[in-house]
Enzyme design. Structure first.
Site, short mmCIF file in Angstrom:
data_model
loop_
_atom_site.label_atom_id
_atom_site.label_comp_id
_atom_site.label_asym_id
_atom_site.label_seq_id
_atom_site.Cartn_x
_atom_site.Cartn_y
_atom_site.Cartn_z
N GLU A 161 1.07 -1.17 -0.24
CA GLU A 161 -0.19 0.62 -0.07
C GLU A 161 0.73 1.16 0.02
OE1 GLU A 161 -2.12 -0.65 3.23
OE2 GLU A 161 -3.39 -2.02 2.55
N ASN A 203 1.92 -4.88 -3.42
CA ASN A 203 1.00 -5.15 -2.70
C ASN A 203 -0.10 -4.19 -2.65
OD1 ASN A 203 -1.65 -7.07 -2.35
ND2 ASN A 203 -1.20 -6.62 -0.45
N HIS A 240 -10.51 -5.48 -1.85
CA HIS A 240 -11.45 -5.71 -1.22
C HIS A 240 -12.86 -4.87 -2.26
CE1 HIS A 240 -9.32 -7.48 1.91
NE2 HIS A 240 -8.25 -6.32 1.35
N GLU A 269 -6.12 -10.04 -1.68
CA GLU A 269 -7.13 -10.34 -0.28
C GLU A 269 -8.47 -9.97 -0.28
OE1 GLU A 269 -5.91 -6.96 1.90
OE2 GLU A 269 -3.41 -7.40 1.68
N ASP A 271 -12.44 -10.45 -1.34
CA ASP A 271 -13.36 -9.99 0.01
C ASP A 271 -15.07 -8.95 -1.33
OD1 ASP A 271 -12.92 -7.45 0.72
OD2 ASP A 271 -12.73 -8.16 2.95
O1 G2I Z 1 -7.28 -3.68 6.49
C1 G2I Z 1 -7.57 -5.06 4.95
C2 G2I Z 1 -6.46 -4.73 4.85
C3 G2I Z 1 -6.30 -3.88 3.79
N1 G2I Z 1 -4.91 -5.13 2.80
C4 G2I Z 1 -3.95 -5.33 4.44
C5 G2I Z 1 -4.57 -6.12 5.31
O2 G2I Z 1 -3.25 -6.41 6.25
C6 G2I Z 1 -5.65 -5.75 6.04
O3 G2I Z 1 -5.76 -6.48 7.22
C7 G2I Z 1 -7.06 -5.53 7.97
C8 G2I Z 1 -7.32 -6.46 8.75
O4 G2I Z 1 -8.18 -7.87 8.07
C9 G2I Z 1 -7.38 -6.74 9.96
O5 G2I Z 1 -7.95 -7.53 10.95
O6 G2I Z 1 -5.67 -4.86 8.58
C10 G2I Z 1 -6.08 -4.66 9.70
C11 G2I Z 1 -5.28 -3.47 10.35
O7 G2I Z 1 -4.71 -2.71 9.50
C12 G2I Z 1 -6.69 -5.55 11.03
O8 G2I Z 1 -7.10 -4.88 12.24
C13 G2I Z 1 -6.43 -5.19 13.02
C14 G2I Z 1 -7.40 -4.30 13.57
O9 G2I Z 1 -6.39 -2.51 13.57
C15 G2I Z 1 -6.49 -4.28 15.11
O10 G2I Z 1 -6.81 -3.45 16.27
C16 G2I Z 1 -6.58 -5.97 15.68
O11 G2I Z 1 -5.58 -6.01 17.24
O12 G2I Z 1 -6.58 -6.45 13.82
C17 G2I Z 1 -6.34 -6.85 14.95
C18 G2I Z 1 -6.44 -7.71 15.39
O13 G2I Z 1 -8.00 -8.39 15.21
#
Ligand code: G2I
Length: 461
Positions: A161, A203, A240, A269, A271
């Site tokens: 990103e 990515n 996404h 990724e 969805d």
């Molecule tokens: O935002 C969706 C994705 C966009 N592209 C990069 C990916 O790495 C990103 O994944 C998401 C995860 O699916 C989430 O699970 O990235 C988020 C953070 O940027 C993730 O969220 C985080 C929460 O912000 C935290 O508060 C939490 O502790 O997930 C953590 C674990 O559950």
């Protein structure tokens, strides 16, 4: 190669049996040779079908059951990110990443690494860093994490990103970007040196529409990297999608145009918010787009059940919250089973024997610095990483001369360079000129041929 059912002749027989048993044939039976899981269906055309996995859900038997049954590639959703793997500077933490990696590998699945360098989810200590300190910390992170997982990762999202949303087509502002525009290529080179067997991907999201400035900006970067020999093997399209960010009609064109640059493309990724047949059709179309591009090597969905999703309220995944297959699942499976172009054989990683040797040359007393080289040599080429260490006085500039006798240098990073063979001199660039007494900085170069006997010597300038 178009995959056709091998046993079409069996279908009428099965249909007859079904009619006899239930009185009416309401559902066409599947083609006799159709695969019944996403991974197996993708494998028919040489592709994979993966999912993001969260370590915290590995105790959930429904989740693990679907994971083990359906998918043949795994991405750690959060557990290999910078904040997870280096919570304190130079203290690495791989427990949760290993849990996901081992679970996958024990089941014969491959792993995509996500992500080595990103403006987001940086550990606290990194968030306020800048300049040379941040550049070196980032490169150290890339090197340490990729080295730890060396040989176990199919592909790394090396940089995630880095491009701005909107119409600029340029880079996103971030602390990493402010270390210099070459931070991305420096990260890729460090990753290649650490794990030459992993495919290295850029990515991003909102890069699906070929007309978008952001897509064009990333395309130009990949084109530039390929033309200058920066080691990049693949581009990940996060994909996404929802009503604000729909699947563009030119999605396949985008994938194909990137593939034409000589990189693999992957949907990393996926969805798609929605439900029912509308959502199913979109999943089917995205899957078909990948299958139509020979260098589209696989698809990963960003979670298993709707309730596992980062945007669960949009029900964007293939299984409902109870773990039942949705219409979107069936559409995806059918599209995979319908086949597509086989994957391009040039996109498979050629595994060559890689030997890593470290040779050291110290040249103390010629101006207050020493240079050591760590060499990753494979059959046709090498990556050399050179560490410059200041003596008892601080450096405000340095020069390293190496002997390149049986090789040609094809690219270098974090240094200026004169020549590409024989006696080759590298000098500092702006951001790594100043090295405190006893401190170190690194630069590197890549070459074809044999990189042994470099015997670097360092002097202050
Ligand atoms: O935002 C969706 C994705 C966009 N592209 C990069 C990916 O790495 C990103 O994944 C998401 C995860 O699916 C989430 O699970 O990235 C988020 C953070 O940027 C993730 O969220 C985080 C929460 O912000 C935290 O508060 C939490 O502790 O997930 C953590 C674990 O559950």
């Amino acid at each position: 190669m178009k995959l056709t059912p091998k046993s079409v002749a069996l279908i009428p027989i099965i249909a007859t049996v079904a009619t006899a048993a239930f009185g009416a044939t309401l559902i066409a039976p599947p083609a006799a040779n159709a695969a019944t899981t996403l991974g197996a269906a993708a494998q028919q055309s040489g592709r994979y079908f993966g999912t993001a996995v969260a370590a915290g859900r590995l105790g959930d038997s429904t989740y693990v059951g679907i994971l083990n049954r359906e998918f043949d590639m795994v991405t750690a959703e959060n557990e290999m990110k910078m904040d997870a793997t280096e919570p304190n500077q130079n203290q690495f933490s791989f427990g949760n990443g290993d849990r996901i990696l081992n679970q996958a590998r024990n089941q014969g699945k491959r792993v995509r690494g996500h992500a080595l360098a990103w403006h987001s989810q940086q550990p606290g200590w990194m968030q306020n860093m800048s300049g040379t300190a941040l550049r070196n910390a980032m490169l150290n992170h890339v090197t340490q994490v990729a080295t730890y997982y060396k040989g176990k990762i199919y592909a790394w999202d090396v940089v995630n990103e880095a491009y701005a949303d909107g119409g600029s087509g340029g880079r996103r502002d971030s602390n990493l970007q402010r270390t210099g525009n070459d931070w991305i290529e420096a990260a890729f080179r460090a990753a290649r040196a650490a794990d030459p067997g992993a495919k290295l991907c850029y990515n991003d999201y909102n890069t699906d529409n070929w007309s978008d400035a952001k897509t064009q900006g990333v395309y130009r970067m990949v084109q530039d990297f390929k033309s200058r020999g920066v080691p990049i093997d693949c581009v990940g399209f996060q994909s996404h999608f929802n009503n604000n960010s729909p699947v563009p009609s030119n999605y396949q064109t985008t994938l194909q145009n990137f593939a034409n640059l000589g990189v693999d493309v992957q949907i990393t990724e996926l969805d798609i918010e929605g439900s029912g047949s509308a959502q199913a059709q979109k999943f089917g179309n995205v899957t078909k787009a990948c299958l139509a591009v020979s260098r589209c090597t696989g698809i990963t969905v960003w979670g298993i059940r709707d309730s596992d999703s980062w945007r669960a309220s949009g029900t964007p995944l293939l299984f409902d919250s109870s773990g039942n297959k949705k219409a979107a699942y069936n559409a995806t499976l059918d599209a995979l089973n319908a086949g597509g172009t086989g994957t391009d054989p040039t996109s498979t990683t050629t595994t060559t024997t890689t030997t890593t040797t470290t040779t050291t040359s110290n040249n103390p007393g010629t101006g207050g610095c020493t240079a050591t080289v760590s060499l990753n040599q494979w059959n046709e080429g090498f990556v050399a990483t050179v560490k410059v260490t200041a003596g008892s006085s601080a450096l405000s500039g340095w020069a390293v001369t190496a002997t390149v006798s049986n090789a040609t240098v094809t690219s270098s990073w974090s240094a200026n360079r004169s020549g590409n063979s024989g006696s080759v001199t590298f000098t500092n660039v702006d951001y790594n000129a100043n090295v405190p007494a006893g401190g170190t900085t690194e630069f590197g170069f890549q070459g074809s041929g044999n990189g042994s006997g470099l015997n670097p010597s360092c002097s202050a300038r």
